[in-house]
Write a protein that holds these residues in place. Sequence first.
Motif, PDB file in Angstrom:
ATOM      1  N   PRO A  67       9.546   3.819 -14.854  1.00 40.41           N
ATOM      2  CA  PRO A  67       9.114   2.609 -15.567  1.00 40.41           C
ATOM      3  C   PRO A  67       8.943   1.376 -14.693  1.00 40.41           C
ATOM      4  O   PRO A  67       8.602   0.307 -15.194  1.00 40.41           O
ATOM      5  N   GLU A  68       9.171   1.486 -13.384  1.00 35.66           N
ATOM      6  CA  GLU A  68       8.983   0.323 -12.508  1.00 35.66           C
ATOM      7  C   GLU A  68       7.559  -0.220 -12.579  1.00 35.66           C
ATOM      8  O   GLU A  68       7.327  -1.383 -12.233  1.00 35.66           O
ATOM      9  N   THR A 103      15.709   6.421 -24.129  1.00 38.96           N
ATOM     10  CA  THR A 103      16.089   6.160 -22.749  1.00 38.96           C
ATOM     11  C   THR A 103      17.077   7.211 -22.257  1.00 38.96           C
ATOM     12  O   THR A 103      16.973   7.701 -21.122  1.00 38.96           O
ATOM     13  N   LEU A 146      16.574   9.655 -19.061  1.00 35.90           N
ATOM     14  CA  LEU A 146      17.480   9.689 -17.913  1.00 35.90           C
ATOM     15  C   LEU A 146      18.053  11.082 -17.688  1.00 35.90           C
ATOM     16  O   LEU A 146      18.356  11.464 -16.554  1.00 35.90           O
ATOM     17  N   PHE A 149      14.872   7.634 -12.818  1.00 36.86           N
ATOM     18  CA  PHE A 149      14.084   6.600 -13.513  1.00 36.86           C
ATOM     19  C   PHE A 149      14.928   5.390 -13.868  1.00 36.86           C
ATOM     20  O   PHE A 149      14.422   4.301 -14.067  1.00 36.86           O
ATOM     21  N   GLY A 150      16.246   5.576 -13.971  1.00 31.70           N
ATOM     22  CA  GLY A 150      17.103   4.480 -14.421  1.00 31.70           C
ATOM     23  C   GLY A 150      17.337   3.418 -13.375  1.00 31.70           C
ATOM     24  O   GLY A 150      17.531   2.249 -13.696  1.00 31.70           O
ATOM     25  N   SER A 151      17.318   3.823 -12.092  1.00 31.66           N
ATOM     26  CA  SER A 151      17.626   2.824 -11.070  1.00 31.66           C
ATOM     27  C   SER A 151      16.354   2.201 -10.552  1.00 31.66           C
ATOM     28  O   SER A 151      15.315   2.863 -10.412  1.00 31.66           O
ATOM     29  N   PHE A 152      16.435   0.913 -10.259  1.00 32.53           N
ATOM     30  CA  PHE A 152      15.237   0.186  -9.849  1.00 32.53           C
ATOM     31  C   PHE A 152      14.839   0.555  -8.421  1.00 32.53           C
ATOM     32  O   PHE A 152      15.650   0.484  -7.507  1.00 32.53           O
ATOM     33  N   GLY A 153      13.568   0.896  -8.230  1.00 36.18           N
ATOM     34  CA  GLY A 153      13.066   1.251  -6.909  1.00 36.18           C
ATOM     35  C   GLY A 153      13.250   2.733  -6.629  1.00 36.18           C
ATOM     36  O   GLY A 153      13.788   3.479  -7.436  1.00 36.18           O
ATOM     37  N   TRP A 212      17.973  -3.999  -7.029  1.00 39.44           N
ATOM     38  CA  TRP A 212      17.445  -2.794  -6.366  1.00 39.44           C
ATOM     39  C   TRP A 212      18.488  -1.687  -6.383  1.00 39.44           C
ATOM     40  O   TRP A 212      19.612  -1.882  -5.917  1.00 39.44           O
ATOM     41  N   VAL A 255      20.119  -0.509  -8.859  1.00 46.95           N
ATOM     42  CA  VAL A 255      21.074  -0.575  -9.971  1.00 46.95           C
ATOM     43  C   VAL A 255      20.566   0.293 -11.118  1.00 46.95           C
ATOM     44  O   VAL A 255      19.384   0.257 -11.448  1.00 46.95           O
ATOM     45  N   ASP A 256      21.451   1.089 -11.718  1.00 52.71           N
ATOM     46  CA  ASP A 256      20.973   1.989 -12.777  1.00 52.71           C
ATOM     47  C   ASP A 256      21.712   1.796 -14.102  1.00 52.71           C
ATOM     48  O   ASP A 256      21.769   2.704 -14.915  1.00 52.71           O
ATOM     49  N   TRP A 269      17.382  -3.840 -15.300  1.00 54.69           N
ATOM     50  CA  TRP A 269      16.355  -4.569 -14.548  1.00 54.69           C
ATOM     51  C   TRP A 269      15.093  -4.798 -15.382  1.00 54.69           C
ATOM     52  O   TRP A 269      14.304  -5.697 -15.077  1.00 54.69           O
TER      53      TRP A 269
END
Lengths: 494, 82
Positions: free
Chosen positions: A73-74, A216, A220, A226-230, B27, B29-30, B39
Amino acid sequence: MTLGLSLGVVVGYLVVALALGLVAYRVSETTAEDYYLASRSIGTLVLLFTTFATLLSAFTFFGGPNLAYAAGPEWLVVMGTLDGVLFAVLWYVVGYKQWLIGSRNGYVTLGEMLGDRFGSVGLRALVAGVSLLWLFPYVMLQQMGAGEALVGLTDGVVPYWGGAALITAFMILYVTVAGLRGVAWTDTLQGLFMLSIVWIAAAWVLSAVGGVGAATGAMLEARPEFGSFGGGTYTPGFIVSTAITIAFGVTMFPQINQRFFVAKSAATLKRSFALWPVLVLLLFLPAFMLGAWAAGMPIEVPEGANVLPVVLNEYAPAWFAALVIAGAMAAMMSSSDSMLLSGSSYFTRDLYRPLVDATASERREAWIARIGVALFATLAFVASLFRPGTLIEVGDTAFSGFALLALPVICALYWPRTTRTGMVAGIAVPQAAYLLVVLSSVVPIVPTLPRTVLGGWDVALGLMALSALLTVGVSLLTAPTAEGDASRFAVAGD
Amino acid sequence: MTRSRSDLVWIPTFATLVAFAVPWPLWGVDRVVAGLPVWIWWHVAWLGLCATLFSLFVRSGAWERGMGRERAAAAESGGDRR
């Protein structure tokens, strides 16, 4: 039976849009300024939605959810940043100044504005030529999107080429009769329609799978990353270069750039600007999250198909799925008809009239414009049959091509010392280099040049820097030409 | 003059608004909050903040001062010019 129903909904919607265009045509005057700019009389709501609907094409509606489905989803953050924030700021920086200059001097196209400022037909033609070049893949993208949409909706009963042909026919018909007033009116209808439909779709799907938390959670479970950013596709390089190239590219898109000229007043521009981030978010949030949530749903997405229609076919009734597809087709059509309309003004005003026949009558020019539209759309249709890449890839190529125009144009708008030679060098050299990179991946005999370097940094970003350096550097080394007139861009104190 | 100097604050403000629309501090973080990754909430709240500051900016008249158009803007504020 459901097949007939689905097709009926899609075609019915397109016909309603066409009818609206015809009404707009009846109230139109026959001048070029009215045909292309609706006599610079567009108010806040219509300006907001016409820009909105024009931005939202197959790239957003299908490409976006597809990417969120595949990579996470970023994409919401990338698109929200570039469209909702960076583009909004550029709208002010480029758009407001262009509006001031345009309403003083009566410009209709970007090339006309620059050509007049620098006293150069060559520069005018160069800008128009470059714009038309990158417009081609973007029109093609809409046709690919429509083709895929109808395949998904009808389970392949309507072939890919059939959907692409349907939308091509509609957009030619539409542009040749309606002009900008019609385009802007239908855009408003379509923008409102898309916004409501995508929220209803999200609500429908979410209630079927047990709410936001459950969706969600399932996502996951299937794709924990997918849950963590980047991570994955989303490197810092990818995020930054995608956001910058697309946001700058969008400002130079003929159909968006021409929108900068149409506002009725400064107040219209200001209100649109402040509302923009919220409007963008309202569409992106449900659309892209649906794509990401789909990763946790028990569905099968066939190779080359779009995620959104598959999800809807699974969780919503057939008529509603058809309505969403109709909305998406509408989005593509509103993008394409705006593109073709603007493209035809670039072609007739900046190429045909100055280079071929300066004395052509208005009537003749109008015919040349319509024939040009039909030819351009048909060629793009033929090219779309070869499906040269994914929706995101094709779109990205076009955006980057346009982005290379942005910095020289900003330079010209704000720095009176900019010279004609500086502009030509700043536009021509990076364009040629980028074209080489793009063509090297299509032409089999030459080695493919890399599009990204060092973990996702787009080469177009480097070429953008080059375009700024060349424009400034060459301007400093050359003297302004006698035909140039910096006061054409002065806006102070009138 | 002081007015136009304080107008310059908008430049770093816009730079910050653009730069942190991407939730860089989160960055990797989940955590999930209220059904969505945290985020995503950052981004949603940030765009709301952008809309608020954008409307403050257009109301402040900083742009018109920067372009040397105070008088034209004052004339326009009475009604639409065209």
